[in-house]
Design a protein around this motif. Structure first.
Motif, mmCIF file in Angstrom:
data_model
loop_
_atom_site.group_PDB
_atom_site.id
_atom_site.type_symbol
_atom_site.label_atom_id
_atom_site.label_comp_id
_atom_site.label_asym_id
_atom_site.label_seq_id
_atom_site.Cartn_x
_atom_site.Cartn_y
_atom_site.Cartn_z
ATOM 1 N N LEU A 16 78.794 102.383 40.881
ATOM 2 C CA LEU A 16 77.689 102.093 39.212
ATOM 3 C C LEU A 16 79.288 101.905 38.597
ATOM 4 C CD1 LEU A 16 75.811 103.645 37.260
ATOM 5 C CD2 LEU A 16 77.037 105.983 37.417
ATOM 6 N N ALA A 17 80.887 102.129 38.990
ATOM 7 C CA ALA A 17 81.978 101.950 37.873
ATOM 8 C C ALA A 17 81.698 99.738 38.380
ATOM 9 C CB ALA A 17 83.319 101.394 38.557
ATOM 10 N N GLN A 18 81.049 99.737 39.942
ATOM 11 C CA GLN A 18 81.230 98.321 39.706
ATOM 12 C C GLN A 18 80.073 97.617 39.042
ATOM 13 O OE1 GLN A 18 83.478 95.424 41.793
ATOM 14 N NE2 GLN A 18 81.948 94.221 41.145
ATOM 15 N N LYS A 19 79.557 98.388 38.767
ATOM 16 C CA LYS A 19 77.778 97.418 38.291
ATOM 17 C C LYS A 19 78.130 97.292 36.467
ATOM 18 C CE LYS A 19 74.677 98.849 40.942
ATOM 19 N NZ LYS A 19 73.448 99.894 41.285
ATOM 20 N N LEU A 20 79.102 98.449 36.151
ATOM 21 C CA LEU A 20 79.740 98.474 35.183
ATOM 22 C C LEU A 20 80.570 97.083 34.383
ATOM 23 C CD1 LEU A 20 79.256 102.394 33.977
ATOM 24 C CD2 LEU A 20 78.616 100.828 33.408
ATOM 25 N N LEU A 21 81.940 97.116 35.160
ATOM 26 C CA LEU A 21 82.542 96.682 35.282
ATOM 27 C C LEU A 21 81.449 94.734 35.164
ATOM 28 C CD1 LEU A 21 85.561 95.284 37.193
ATOM 29 C CD2 LEU A 21 83.674 93.435 37.247
ATOM 30 N N GLU A 22 80.732 94.184 36.072
ATOM 31 C CA GLU A 22 79.691 93.247 35.904
ATOM 32 C C GLU A 22 79.049 92.929 34.079
ATOM 33 O OE1 GLU A 22 77.534 93.480 39.659
ATOM 34 O OE2 GLU A 22 79.733 93.063 40.739
ATOM 35 N N LYS A 23 78.757 94.631 33.918
ATOM 36 C CA LYS A 23 77.701 94.261 32.514
ATOM 37 C C LYS A 23 78.618 94.257 31.809
ATOM 38 C CE LYS A 23 73.947 96.815 30.755
ATOM 39 N NZ LYS A 23 73.060 97.873 30.568
ATOM 40 N N TYR A 24 79.464 95.131 31.255
ATOM 41 C CA TYR A 24 80.215 95.371 30.409
ATOM 42 C C TYR A 24 81.207 94.268 30.542
ATOM 43 C CZ TYR A 24 76.474 99.001 29.099
ATOM 44 O OH TYR A 24 75.784 99.075 28.753
ATOM 45 N N LYS A 25 81.958 93.824 31.375
ATOM 46 C CA LYS A 25 83.383 93.132 31.975
ATOM 47 C C LYS A 25 84.425 94.143 30.975
ATOM 48 C CE LYS A 25 80.912 89.316 32.654
ATOM 49 N NZ LYS A 25 80.194 89.144 33.908
ATOM 50 N N TYR A 26 84.383 95.295 31.148
ATOM 51 C CA TYR A 26 85.087 97.177 31.230
ATOM 52 C C TYR A 26 85.884 97.202 32.892
ATOM 53 C CZ TYR A 26 83.420 98.665 27.378
ATOM 54 O OH TYR A 26 82.586 99.128 25.915
ATOM 55 N N PRO A 27 87.678 97.306 32.942
ATOM 56 C CA PRO A 27 87.948 97.082 34.200
ATOM 57 C C PRO A 27 87.767 98.123 34.542
ATOM 58 C CG PRO A 27 89.807 97.382 32.582
ATOM 59 C CD PRO A 27 88.635 96.607 31.655
ATOM 60 N N TYR A 28 88.003 98.638 35.793
ATOM 61 C CA TYR A 28 88.263 100.229 37.039
ATOM 62 C C TYR A 28 89.127 100.815 37.279
ATOM 63 C CZ TYR A 28 85.747 99.372 40.807
ATOM 64 O OH TYR A 28 85.284 98.779 42.175
ATOM 65 N N LEU A 29 89.688 101.730 37.271
ATOM 66 C CA LEU A 29 90.229 101.825 38.009
ATOM 67 C C LEU A 29 89.603 103.452 39.003
ATOM 68 C CD1 LEU A 29 93.130 102.999 38.471
ATOM 69 C CD2 LEU A 29 92.544 104.544 37.008
ATOM 70 N N SER A 30 89.839 102.619 41.031
ATOM 71 C CA SER A 30 89.367 103.638 41.518
ATOM 72 C C SER A 30 90.692 104.810 41.668
ATOM 73 C CB SER A 30 88.888 103.372 42.726
ATOM 74 O OG SER A 30 88.575 103.461 43.874
ATOM 75 N N ILE A 31 90.075 105.939 41.906
ATOM 76 C CA ILE A 31 91.469 106.491 41.981
ATOM 77 C C ILE A 31 91.712 107.024 43.439
ATOM 78 C CG2 ILE A 31 92.210 109.415 41.354
ATOM 79 C CD1 ILE A 31 89.958 109.681 39.200
#
Length: 171
Positions: A16-31
């Motif tokens: 889900l984080a990866q999909k959001l990154l691709e759609k919105y270009k928000y970076p993500y942090l994997s804990i």
């Protein structure tokens, strides 16, 4: 905006984080990446097999302050992992809370019973799991039941995956 994605293991947080990154270009942090970096660097005596509560106690204060820094700098960030406590809101003043969205992914017993082979199949779709022996039907059922109970007890925003796996978040 800060997006927190949590839930039991194997519920699709990283996907889900990866999909959001691709759609919105928000970076993500994997804990999990933070956890492994701290463990491999020798900065903690904790191990990947340490109790989740011990890992949460160690990691959350760092993640919490990263979230505050991102908000203060008006930066978007997705944070995903199972080490976000259910009472996370108590750690933020009201001004910070306005910029945070929280989602907890939970699979129903019925979904797990019906789709366990798919859960196993997609376990390494984003990150390779070197040892996934612990992912058993009983453990997945137990973890999701525990997460659902805690989410309900804490009035947390959760997404119940019941019939089919369709998880979407619009920001």
């Amino acid at each position: 905006m800060i997006v927190l994605i949590t839930g039991a293991s194997h519920t699709g947080k990283t996907v889900l984080a990866q999909k959001l990154l691709e759609k919105y270009k928000y970076p993500y942090l994997s804990i999990d990446h933070l956890k492994m970096g701290l463990i491999r660097s020798g900065r903690t005596d904790l191990t990947p097999l340490s109790e989740d509560s011990d890992l949460t106690e160690y990691l959350w204060p760092v993640v919490r302050e990263m979230i505050k820094t991102a908000i203060e700098n008006r930066q978007n960030l997705i944070v995903e992992g199972c080490y976000i406590p259910f009472d996370w809101e108590k750690d933020f003043e009201k001004a910070y809370l306005a910029d945070i969205r929280y989602y907890c992914l939970v699979m129903s017993e019925r979904y797990i019973q019906t789709h366990f082979s798919e859960i196993k199949k997609y376990a390494s779709i984003i990150e390779d799991r070197l040892d996934d022996e612990y992912c058993t039907l009983d453990r997945v059922l137990e973890e999701n039941a525990r997460v659902l109970e805690l989410a309900q007890k804490n009035n947390a925003n959760y997404i119940l995956i019941d019939d089919e796996y369709k998880v979407t978040i619009n920001l």
